[in-house]
Scaffold this active site. Structure first.
Site, PDB file in Angstrom:
ATOM      1  N   ASP A  78       0.854  -1.183   0.000  1.00  0.00           N
ATOM      2  CA  ASP A  78       0.000   0.000   0.000  1.00  0.00           C
ATOM      3  C   ASP A  78       0.896   1.241   0.000  1.00  0.00           C
ATOM      4  OD1 ASP A  78      -1.665   2.111   0.644  1.00  0.00           O
ATOM      5  OD2 ASP A  78      -2.601   1.108   2.354  1.00  0.00           O
ATOM      6  N   ILE A  79       0.753   2.058  -0.999  1.00  0.00           N
ATOM      7  CA  ILE A  79       1.672   3.198  -1.136  1.00  0.00           C
ATOM      8  C   ILE A  79       1.482   4.234  -0.031  1.00  0.00           C
ATOM      9  CG2 ILE A  79       0.314   4.701  -2.667  1.00  0.00           C
ATOM     10  CD1 ILE A  79       3.021   4.882  -4.336  1.00  0.00           C
ATOM     11  N   ASN A 122      -6.327  12.497 -11.679  1.00  0.00           N
ATOM     12  CA  ASN A 122      -6.991  12.866 -12.942  1.00  0.00           C
ATOM     13  C   ASN A 122      -6.659  14.326 -13.252  1.00  0.00           C
ATOM     14  OD1 ASN A 122      -9.174  14.553 -11.599  1.00  0.00           O
ATOM     15  ND2 ASN A 122      -9.585  12.543 -10.685  1.00  0.00           N
ATOM     16  N   ASP A 171      -5.711   7.202  -5.728  1.00  0.00           N
ATOM     17  CA  ASP A 171      -5.975   8.630  -5.488  1.00  0.00           C
ATOM     18  C   ASP A 171      -6.844   8.798  -4.230  1.00  0.00           C
ATOM     19  OD1 ASP A 171      -6.078  11.360  -5.960  1.00  0.00           O
ATOM     20  OD2 ASP A 171      -7.349  11.233  -7.744  1.00  0.00           O
ATOM     21  N   SER A 176      -2.153   4.468 -14.326  1.00  0.00           N
ATOM     22  CA  SER A 176      -3.058   4.202 -15.472  1.00  0.00           C
ATOM     23  C   SER A 176      -3.555   2.766 -15.623  1.00  0.00           C
ATOM     24  CB  SER A 176      -2.438   4.643 -16.814  1.00  0.00           C
ATOM     25  OG  SER A 176      -2.481   6.043 -16.976  1.00  0.00           O
ATOM     26  N   THR A 177      -3.063   1.826 -14.795  1.00  0.00           N
ATOM     27  CA  THR A 177      -3.464   0.433 -15.026  1.00  0.00           C
ATOM     28  C   THR A 177      -4.707   0.004 -14.240  1.00  0.00           C
ATOM     29  OG1 THR A 177      -1.983  -0.508 -13.339  1.00  0.00           O
ATOM     30  CG2 THR A 177      -1.086  -0.235 -15.560  1.00  0.00           C
ATOM     31  N   GLY A 178      -5.352   0.949 -13.560  1.00  0.00           N
ATOM     32  CA  GLY A 178      -6.597   0.644 -12.855  1.00  0.00           C
ATOM     33  C   GLY A 178      -7.777   1.183 -13.648  1.00  0.00           C
ATOM     34  N   TYR A 205      -8.026   3.622 -15.483  1.00  0.00           N
ATOM     35  CA  TYR A 205      -7.674   4.103 -16.836  1.00  0.00           C
ATOM     36  C   TYR A 205      -7.346   2.971 -17.826  1.00  0.00           C
ATOM     37  CZ  TYR A 205      -7.834   9.047 -15.421  1.00  0.00           C
ATOM     38  OH  TYR A 205      -8.231  10.302 -15.006  1.00  0.00           O
TER      39      TYR A 205
HETATM   40  N1  AR6 Z   1      -1.333   1.610  -3.030  1.00  0.00           N
HETATM   41  C1  AR6 Z   1      -0.762   1.270  -4.201  1.00  0.00           C
HETATM   42  N2  AR6 Z   1      -1.469   1.044  -5.340  1.00  0.00           N
HETATM   43  C2  AR6 Z   1      -2.807   1.142  -5.248  1.00  0.00           C
HETATM   44  C3  AR6 Z   1      -3.484   1.500  -4.058  1.00  0.00           C
HETATM   45  C4  AR6 Z   1      -2.686   1.737  -2.908  1.00  0.00           C
HETATM   46  N3  AR6 Z   1      -3.210   2.096  -1.734  1.00  0.00           N
HETATM   47  N4  AR6 Z   1      -4.822   1.504  -4.325  1.00  0.00           N
HETATM   48  C5  AR6 Z   1      -4.976   1.154  -5.629  1.00  0.00           C
HETATM   49  N5  AR6 Z   1      -3.771   0.926  -6.193  1.00  0.00           N
HETATM   50  P1  AR6 Z   1      -6.030   3.571 -10.225  1.00  0.00           P
HETATM   51  P2  AR6 Z   1      -5.470   4.967 -12.782  1.00  0.00           P
HETATM   52  C6  AR6 Z   1      -3.416   0.505  -7.552  1.00  0.00           C
HETATM   53  O1  AR6 Z   1      -7.392   3.199 -10.704  1.00  0.00           O
HETATM   54  O2  AR6 Z   1      -5.707   3.726 -13.569  1.00  0.00           O
HETATM   55  C7  AR6 Z   1      -8.918   7.620  -9.851  1.00  0.00           C
HETATM   56  O3  AR6 Z   1     -10.306   7.753  -9.682  1.00  0.00           O
HETATM   57  C8  AR6 Z   1      -4.481  -0.148  -8.391  1.00  0.00           C
HETATM   58  O4  AR6 Z   1      -4.701  -1.491  -7.970  1.00  0.00           O
HETATM   59  O5  AR6 Z   1      -5.877   4.062  -8.830  1.00  0.00           O
HETATM   60  O6  AR6 Z   1      -4.289   5.820 -13.125  1.00  0.00           O
HETATM   61  C9  AR6 Z   1      -8.256   8.945 -10.211  1.00  0.00           C
HETATM   62  O7  AR6 Z   1      -8.900  10.056  -9.592  1.00  0.00           O
HETATM   63  C10 AR6 Z   1      -3.820  -0.082  -9.765  1.00  0.00           C
HETATM   64  O8  AR6 Z   1      -2.855  -1.126  -9.891  1.00  0.00           O
HETATM   65  O9  AR6 Z   1      -5.367   4.728 -11.188  1.00  0.00           O
HETATM   66  C11 AR6 Z   1      -8.391   8.998 -11.704  1.00  0.00           C
HETATM   67  O10 AR6 Z   1      -9.649   9.504 -12.094  1.00  0.00           O
HETATM   68  C12 AR6 Z   1      -3.054   1.253  -9.707  1.00  0.00           C
HETATM   69  O11 AR6 Z   1      -3.028   1.622  -8.318  1.00  0.00           O
HETATM   70  C13 AR6 Z   1      -8.268   7.543 -12.112  1.00  0.00           C
HETATM   71  O12 AR6 Z   1      -8.681   6.776 -10.974  1.00  0.00           O
HETATM   72  C14 AR6 Z   1      -3.696   2.382 -10.504  1.00  0.00           C
HETATM   73  O13 AR6 Z   1      -5.105   2.294 -10.451  1.00  0.00           O
HETATM   74  C15 AR6 Z   1      -6.832   7.158 -12.446  1.00  0.00           C
HETATM   75  O14 AR6 Z   1      -6.809   5.828 -12.919  1.00  0.00           O
END
Ligand code: AR6
Length: 182
Positions: free
Chosen positions: A16-17, A30, A40, A124-126, A128
């Site tokens: 967890d970051i 975003n 985020d 971007s891998t969640g 997005y």
């Molecule tokens: N620690 C580390 N990684 C995490 C954590 C954590 N606590 N929680 C989730 N992840 P995403 P995106 C991972 O969707 O694709 C938001 O609504 C997650 O499992 O967080 O860049 C923003 O406001 C995945 O592997 O980011 C934007 O609107 C990675 O973080 C949008 O989502 C990225 O997933 C950005 O989407």
């Protein structure tokens, strides 16, 4: 300096970051810098309201895709948060450039602010939807390339939330190291 030495300053962990003790942590934000779900949401919850206050005061117009802005870390252990805006995956060639640019923008902020240790999520891998198999090598190669010309950065730790993400980065790092090992 070979790629071997650069990748010595890159670490992969599953976790967890928000719990990291690096000087800075990266956020996958975003372009409105409005907060959201995923990492985020977790960073804003853990850091407290000062992060959003800082964003509203200093970056009221948001942040373009492929760029990043810096705030304080509020209640986080990290002193700073690097809010990076990765691309929403479209399948077009510009995705890769924007993803690489988001990491470079964070690293450039580290250099400007004297930050020697940083942790990054998989941008971007969640939500997005950037495919992990494409995103992991881009993230790692971009960071490795930056480190070759920036000895002031001592450590970049990728903090991967789930085992599939961790495995994809592990595999990509092995490919990169294997190819350049001397
Ligand atoms: N620690 C580390 N990684 C995490 C954590 C954590 N606590 N929680 C989730 N992840 P995403 P995106 C991972 O969707 O694709 C938001 O609504 C997650 O499992 O967080 O860049 C923003 O406001 C995945 O592997 O980011 C934007 O609107 C990675 O973080 C949008 O989502 C990225 O997933 C950005 O989407």
């Amino acid at each position: 300096m070979g790629l071997h030495q650069m990748t010595d300053r890159i670490e992969l962990v599953q976790g967890d970051i928000t719990q990291q003790e690096t000087e800075a942590i990266g956020n996958a934000a975003n372009s409105r810098l409005a907060g959201g779900g995923g990492v985020d949401g977790a960073i804003h919850r853990a850091g407290g309201p000062s992060l959003m206050e800082d964003l509203k005061a200093n970056y009221p117009r948001g942040c373009p895709t492929g760029q990043a802005v810096i705030t304080g870390g509020g209640r986080l252990k990290a002193r700073y948060v690097l809010h990076a805006v990765g691309p929403v995956y479209s399948g077009k060639p510009k995705d890769a450039e924007l993803l690489a640019s988001a990491y470079r923008a964070c690293l450039s902020l580290c250099s400007q602010h004297g930050i020697k240790t940083a942790a990054f999520p998989s941008i971007s891998t969640g939500a997005y939807r950037y495919p992990l198999k494409e995103a992991a090598p881009i993230a790692l190669r971009t960071v490795a390339a930056y480190l070759t010309t920036h000895p002031e950065i001592a450590l970049v730790r990728f903090v991967l939330f789930d085992s599939a993400t961790y495995a994809a980065y592990q595999q990509a790092l092995e490919v990169i190291q294997g190819r350049f090992a001397s």
